[in-house]
Write a protein that holds these residues in place. Structure first.
Motif, mmCIF file in Angstrom:
data_model
loop_
_atom_site.group_PDB
_atom_site.id
_atom_site.type_symbol
_atom_site.label_atom_id
_atom_site.label_comp_id
_atom_site.label_asym_id
_atom_site.label_seq_id
_atom_site.Cartn_x
_atom_site.Cartn_y
_atom_site.Cartn_z
ATOM 1 N N PRO A 7 44.992 -15.921 -9.170
ATOM 2 C CA PRO A 7 45.515 -14.599 -8.814
ATOM 3 C C PRO A 7 46.933 -14.325 -9.322
ATOM 4 C CG PRO A 7 44.496 -15.633 -6.916
ATOM 5 C CD PRO A 7 44.524 -16.656 -8.002
ATOM 6 N N LEU A 8 47.778 -15.337 -9.425
ATOM 7 C CA LEU A 8 49.142 -15.104 -9.908
ATOM 8 C C LEU A 8 49.166 -14.581 -11.343
ATOM 9 C CD1 LEU A 8 51.164 -18.135 -8.510
ATOM 10 C CD2 LEU A 8 51.200 -15.772 -7.733
ATOM 11 N N ASP A 15 55.103 -5.435 -9.260
ATOM 12 C CA ASP A 15 54.116 -5.556 -8.184
ATOM 13 C C ASP A 15 54.806 -6.088 -6.927
ATOM 14 O OD1 ASP A 15 52.059 -4.712 -9.803
ATOM 15 O OD2 ASP A 15 51.352 -6.728 -10.271
ATOM 16 N N LEU A 16 54.377 -5.569 -5.792
ATOM 17 C CA LEU A 16 54.974 -5.984 -4.525
ATOM 18 C C LEU A 16 54.176 -7.127 -3.909
ATOM 19 C CD1 LEU A 16 55.757 -2.511 -2.941
ATOM 20 C CD2 LEU A 16 57.322 -4.049 -4.126
ATOM 21 N N VAL A 17 54.891 -8.161 -3.492
ATOM 22 C CA VAL A 17 54.276 -9.286 -2.794
ATOM 23 C C VAL A 17 55.098 -9.605 -1.553
ATOM 24 C CG1 VAL A 17 53.251 -10.309 -4.858
ATOM 25 C CG2 VAL A 17 55.517 -11.004 -4.157
ATOM 26 N N ARG A 18 54.438 -10.193 -0.569
ATOM 27 C CA ARG A 18 55.138 -10.637 0.644
ATOM 28 C C ARG A 18 54.951 -12.152 0.733
ATOM 29 N NH1 ARG A 18 53.656 -7.309 5.168
ATOM 30 N NH2 ARG A 18 51.567 -7.903 4.566
ATOM 31 N N VAL A 28 49.597 -9.998 -1.691
ATOM 32 C CA VAL A 28 49.829 -8.977 -2.715
ATOM 33 C C VAL A 28 49.720 -7.618 -2.031
ATOM 34 C CG1 VAL A 28 49.051 -8.009 -4.893
ATOM 35 C CG2 VAL A 28 48.870 -10.459 -4.492
ATOM 36 N N LEU A 29 50.792 -6.834 -2.094
ATOM 37 C CA LEU A 29 50.838 -5.539 -1.432
ATOM 38 C C LEU A 29 50.498 -4.375 -2.357
ATOM 39 C CD1 LEU A 29 54.081 -6.106 0.671
ATOM 40 C CD2 LEU A 29 51.706 -6.540 1.328
#
Length: 73
Positions: A7-8, A15-18, A28-29
């Protein structure tokens, strides 16, 4: 992980990630990221410069993230 098509590899700049270090999760947001096609990046130009060639042996032999991402086993 990203070179193996995980996935990375589908993340792009912006891209937004938390990242939750306590729970040990990465979410992944940005919608639709995981549906993007898997494209293997061209890293030919990344092997030299600023001492990177000194660590090529480690990059070439590193294991999977699930196994600790170590080049020693």
């Amino acid at each position: 992980e990203a070179l193996d098509g995980g996935p990375l590899a589908r993340l792009h700049d912006g891209d937004l990630v938390r990242v939750d270090a306590v729970a040990g999760t990465l979410d992944v947001l940005t919608p639709g990221v995981l549906e993007r096609p898997n494209v293997r990046p061209d890293l030919v130009a990344n092997g030299y410069g600023t001492g990177r060639e000194l660590f090529a042996i480690f990059r070439d032999h590193v294991g999977a993230a699930e196994a600790g991402a170590t080049p020693f086993f």
